[in-house]
Design a protein around this motif. Sequence first.
Motif, mmCIF file in Angstrom:
data_model
loop_
_atom_site.group_PDB
_atom_site.id
_atom_site.type_symbol
_atom_site.label_atom_id
_atom_site.label_comp_id
_atom_site.label_asym_id
_atom_site.label_seq_id
_atom_site.Cartn_x
_atom_site.Cartn_y
_atom_site.Cartn_z
ATOM 1 N N GLY A 1 3.240 -2.643 19.120
ATOM 2 C CA GLY A 1 4.244 -1.809 18.454
ATOM 3 C C GLY A 1 4.625 -2.370 17.099
ATOM 4 O O GLY A 1 5.179 -1.650 16.258
ATOM 5 N N THR A 2 4.393 -3.653 16.866
ATOM 6 C CA THR A 2 4.878 -4.300 15.646
ATOM 7 C C THR A 2 3.757 -4.875 14.775
ATOM 8 O O THR A 2 3.932 -5.015 13.564
ATOM 9 C CB THR A 2 5.831 -5.462 16.011
ATOM 10 O OG1 THR A 2 5.160 -6.337 16.937
ATOM 11 C CG2 THR A 2 7.110 -4.965 16.634
ATOM 12 N N SER B 1 8.213 -7.255 11.612
ATOM 13 C CA SER B 1 6.786 -7.274 11.294
ATOM 14 C C SER B 1 6.500 -8.048 10.007
ATOM 15 O O SER B 1 5.551 -8.831 9.936
ATOM 16 C CB SER B 1 6.276 -5.843 11.147
ATOM 17 O OG SER B 1 6.387 -5.171 12.374
ATOM 18 N N LEU C 1 -4.743 2.324 15.916
ATOM 19 C CA LEU C 1 -3.902 1.165 15.570
ATOM 20 C C LEU C 1 -4.348 -0.076 16.344
ATOM 21 O O LEU C 1 -4.356 -1.186 15.823
ATOM 22 C CB LEU C 1 -2.419 1.466 15.846
ATOM 23 C CG LEU C 1 -1.777 2.529 14.950
ATOM 24 C CD1 LEU C 1 -0.357 2.844 15.416
ATOM 25 C CD2 LEU C 1 -1.748 2.089 13.485
ATOM 26 N N GLN D 1 3.003 -7.820 19.039
ATOM 27 C CA GLN D 1 2.469 -6.863 20.035
ATOM 28 C C GLN D 1 2.047 -5.574 19.315
ATOM 29 O O GLN D 1 2.209 -5.461 18.098
ATOM 30 C CB GLN D 1 3.473 -6.634 21.172
ATOM 31 C CG GLN D 1 4.955 -6.624 20.775
ATOM 32 C CD GLN D 1 5.491 -5.287 20.378
ATOM 33 O OE1 GLN D 1 4.745 -4.374 20.069
ATOM 34 N NE2 GLN D 1 6.807 -5.171 20.387
ATOM 35 N N PRO E 1 0.601 -3.714 13.847
ATOM 36 C CA PRO E 1 -0.025 -2.904 12.799
ATOM 37 C C PRO E 1 0.778 -2.910 11.487
ATOM 38 O O PRO E 1 0.203 -3.042 10.395
ATOM 39 C CB PRO E 1 -0.090 -1.507 13.419
ATOM 40 C CG PRO E 1 -0.216 -1.777 14.896
ATOM 41 C CD PRO E 1 0.678 -2.975 15.127
ATOM 42 N N LEU E 2 2.104 -2.850 11.593
ATOM 43 C CA LEU E 2 2.951 -2.896 10.398
ATOM 44 C C LEU E 2 2.896 -4.285 9.754
ATOM 45 O O LEU E 2 2.908 -4.415 8.523
ATOM 46 C CB LEU E 2 4.381 -2.530 10.804
ATOM 47 C CG LEU E 2 5.385 -2.158 9.739
ATOM 48 C CD1 LEU E 2 4.832 -1.146 8.755
ATOM 49 C CD2 LEU E 2 6.659 -1.602 10.391
ATOM 50 N N ARG F 1 -0.192 -4.519 7.721
ATOM 51 C CA ARG F 1 -0.062 -3.819 6.438
ATOM 52 C C ARG F 1 0.706 -4.702 5.438
ATOM 53 O O ARG F 1 0.302 -4.842 4.284
ATOM 54 C CB ARG F 1 0.652 -2.485 6.620
ATOM 55 C CG ARG F 1 0.675 -1.683 5.337
ATOM 56 C CD ARG F 1 1.755 -0.658 5.336
ATOM 57 N NE ARG F 1 1.291 0.578 5.936
ATOM 58 C CZ ARG F 1 2.069 1.654 6.062
ATOM 59 N NH1 ARG F 1 3.323 1.621 5.643
ATOM 60 N NH2 ARG F 1 1.605 2.737 6.612
#
Lengths: 418, 166
Positions: A36-37, A138, A77, A34, A39-40, A43
């Motif tokens: 909140g998790t 993540s 994001l 989702q 984007p990390l 990366r």
Amino acid sequence: MGQTLTEKIFSRKANHPVKAGDLVIAEVDMAMGQDGTTPLALRSFQEMGTDRVLHPERIVFVIDHNAPSPLEAVSALHDVMRDFASRHGIRLFDAGCGVCHELMVGQGLVVPGDLVVGADSHTCTYGALGVFSTGVGSTELAAVMVTGKLWFKVPETVRVIMDGTLSPGVFSKDIMLHLASRKGADWATYQVLEFSGPVVDKLGVEERLTITNMVVEMGAKAGLIAPDEKTLKWLEGRAKRQYESLQPDPDATYAETVEVDCSSLAPQVALPHRVDTVTSIEDLPTVPIQQAFLGTCTNGRAQDIEIAAKILKGHTVHPQVRFIVAPASQDIMVQALRKGWIETLVRANAIVVPPGCGPCVGTHQGIPGDGWNVISTANRNFKGRMGNSKAFIYLASPATVAASAVAGEISDPREYFQ
Amino acid sequence: MELKGKAHVFGDDINTDYIISGKYKFKTLDMDELGKHVMEDLDPDFSSKVEPGDFLVAGMNFGCGSSREQAPRALLASGIQIVLARSFARIFFRNAINCGLVVMECDTEGIETGDEMTADLTTGEIKNLTHAFTRQAQPLPDVMIRILQEGGLVEYIKKYGTFQEI
């Protein structure tokens, strides 16, 4: 020797027979992230030095936690997620589609016998369909995107038998709050809770999803309900893949068996700031409320909105209360519109926000003020959870939340069910 | 490998919202920024008290709640290098190892804020130098030790390309 449902699923995914305690590398059927998790995770994916997603068709992204975006930084994001998804052919549900967990089950993306991970702790929800599903971080989501696999310790299983009959006005949410109170927030750490018994048999799939959604609040790695006729019927026309309906063996080994007598259960309320500090509604002193919230992956489904609309019919929200309603998906929103539930709620002065996580995670759409008491259908009431550490969050069933929104104080909903 | 630092002691059921509030984690991937807000709902000055290498010490069920990996990463960014707790929530435990934050399960009774601590990752021996006692931590599964040795899951996947048979 017999196997638990968990051992059966892991044996298939690891391609050899396994038992609780074994460490395995297993193929993952679906993985979800989702906003909140993810984007990390993206990366970490980049840092892993590859640009290839092994099975893009097994990955799902959902923008639901902060949707639509309340801030420029969040919009950026979200764009990172959209760009990545479109480049790699990954399915993405954008803002307004709904809560990730509701979409994974409602859109038939997970089926019985699957092994599923999600970068969200409430990924355990899908267990109501006989799916072994669990939350990961993540970087683990990124590792699954690269390898299609993940390592697991096959957990042991605790059997929870729900006996008796639920009284009118008492719901599966009340059973889970009661169980949290009886056993504690760290009771089942590293274990699976497998639910059965006459009460579970009688519940529809929607109420079963509330049960498995809550298992992580007791520390469990997953919650499971073996598929039955109701599950299979619910999946008809919905399931996107073929599946095998696995059952636990009668002689499977369980770590513990817990029986819950549901017949004597009254509506339950979790007090601030712990999900396992719970009281029966009769024992609760008067608690005036300033906000009520109906929604989330725990209790934002059609049946929950229907219950609230029935309670609000012919009443209005108490003038001191903000009553926020977030349907868990577009399908649920449309059903609630067609049935007239949304009209009833809006006319009663409820605030309907777009399908998604709503104010549950404390970023937008209803951050409480200092000293406010909030009653919510969510699964967590940690201090600060809804964005203000000076607010007090109580947890209850949709019926209790709706009855409280009318009364202006936490109220027993059973008078509406006589 | 021996770690050495000062203890910062918290209680049971420290959840990921307390470690780093949801209101920060959605806004940024800048871990140094998140590190400034670690534990602030429980102790507003926490991040200014931490010196690089310090130990966070807690009771039961540390890291319960959400799956946010920002929790162990923000702890690392604040200077914490190891968490000792009587038990951990499983997602946090995995996330910590994957990010290179050392986590060890042991009896933490009697450890006080400010105590000088050491931890030996290989033997699992935890020493409290201030009060002169020793505790034995649970050994980590081999797969976790391998991930930690590589410096986290990113480095592990970068090196091997996939999970090695266990």
